[in-house]
Design a protein around this motif. Structure first.
Motif, short mmCIF file in Angstrom:
data_model
loop_
_atom_site.label_atom_id
_atom_site.label_comp_id
_atom_site.label_asym_id
_atom_site.label_seq_id
_atom_site.Cartn_x
_atom_site.Cartn_y
_atom_site.Cartn_z
N LYS A 1 -45.24 10.27 42.42
CA LYS A 1 -43.63 9.72 42.88
C LYS A 1 -43.48 9.79 44.32
O LYS A 1 -42.52 8.53 44.58
N LYS A 2 -44.11 10.38 45.31
CA LYS A 2 -43.73 9.97 46.71
C LYS A 2 -44.78 8.71 47.06
O LYS A 2 -44.31 7.76 47.73
N VAL A 3 -46.05 8.77 46.70
CA VAL A 3 -46.99 7.70 47.43
C VAL A 3 -46.45 6.48 46.72
O VAL A 3 -47.06 5.52 47.13
N GLU A 4 -46.09 6.24 45.52
CA GLU A 4 -45.85 4.98 45.03
C GLU A 4 -44.75 4.36 45.69
O GLU A 4 -44.44 3.13 45.34
N GLN A 5 -44.22 4.93 46.56
CA GLN A 5 -42.84 4.22 47.48
C GLN A 5 -43.47 3.38 48.51
O GLN A 5 -42.86 2.71 49.31
N PHE A 6 -44.93 3.14 48.65
CA PHE A 6 -45.50 2.79 49.90
C PHE A 6 -45.16 1.08 49.76
O PHE A 6 -44.88 0.53 51.08
N ALA A 7 -44.77 0.64 48.71
CA ALA A 7 -44.62 -1.09 48.86
C ALA A 7 -43.18 -1.27 48.92
O ALA A 7 -42.75 -2.40 48.79
N LEU A 8 -42.28 -0.25 48.86
CA LEU A 8 -40.69 -0.45 49.08
C LEU A 8 -40.45 -1.70 50.00
O LEU A 8 -39.65 -2.49 49.83
N PRO A 9 -40.93 -1.56 51.16
CA PRO A 9 -40.38 -2.46 52.28
C PRO A 9 -40.91 -3.99 51.84
O PRO A 9 -40.10 -4.73 52.17
N ILE A 10 -41.89 -4.22 50.93
CA ILE A 10 -42.19 -5.54 50.60
C ILE A 10 -41.21 -5.80 49.56
O ILE A 10 -40.65 -7.07 49.46
N GLN A 11 -40.86 -5.16 48.54
CA GLN A 11 -39.91 -5.18 47.58
C GLN A 11 -38.65 -5.57 48.26
O GLN A 11 -37.89 -6.46 47.77
#
Length: 212
Positions: free
Chosen positions: A119-129
């Motif tokens: 749940k922590k690491v899946e946030q890596f793409a948030l800047p692109i979203q």
């Protein structure tokens, strides 16, 4: 003499070739993903593929959580996936469970610590979203449709394995010049198209009739 080839990564030659500029732009986007993924992985002592595996195992059903399926999904060898899984096992983030009908086959299950980390690491793409959401709805829809068509063509050219998206699905068709899903019996807007649909069926895959 044949026409001289265009060098995709030459800015001078790109100027007069739209397809080269598109490819160069996609390469820049892939670089953004690589940077974000590497940075997230390093923070937790993981490799990029381990981050992707944790994210996948957090969200996908048990029948897809196998080494064979993961190798196909991520376009990697079984050996590469197996090594990553062994490392995650060693970190006590997941366990293997034998399937009921074949003790030689195993499905992968995140333990509590694995789920928390995923749940922590899946946030890596948030800047692109967050960047994509700044586009208008119409532009997002158009971009999604164009990207899916590009992925579909890469599937057809055997560059990557077929993806579980609407355009590749048994239920998908074109109707009245637009997208249509025969499963839900409804037209689809470009923004309704799915990259990964749980109801996906390959065109050659048999579909059970209702009630069977």
């Amino acid at each position: 003499m044949g026409k001289a080839s265009i060098s995709i990564f030459s800015p001078e030659q790109q100027a007069g070739n739209v397809s080269s500029k598109v490819v160069a732009a996609l390469e820049r986007l892939s670089e953004a993903f690589r940077v974000l993924l590497w940075n997230e992985a390093k923070q937790h002592g993981l490799s990029p593929i381990q981050v992707q595996l944790l994210t996948f195992l957090l969200h996908y059903p048990e029948e897809k959580r196998t080494v064979t399926f993961l190798a196909t999904y991520f376009n990697m060898t079984k050996a590469t996936i197996s090594d990553a899984i062994k490392s995650l096992e060693g970190k006590q983030l997941l366990v293997r469970k034998a399937t009921a009908n074949d003790s030689r086959s195993h499905t992968l299950h995140l333990v509590k610590a694995g789920k928390a980390l995923a749940k922590k690491v899946e946030q890596f793409a948030l800047p692109i979203q967050e960047t994509v959401t700044q586009l208008s709805t119409a532009n997002q829809d158009s971009l999604l449709e164009s990207l899916l068509k590009l992925i579909q063509q890469l599937n057809h050219n055997y560059v990557i394995t077929p993806q579980y998206m609407c355009l590749n699905c048994h239920f998908y068709t074109q109707k009245n010049g637009g997208h249509y899903c025969n499963l839900v019996k409804s037209p689809l807007r470009s923004g309704d198209l799915r990259v990964d649909c749980p109801e996906f069926r390959f065109p050659e895959e048999p579909v059970e009739a209702d009630g069977e």
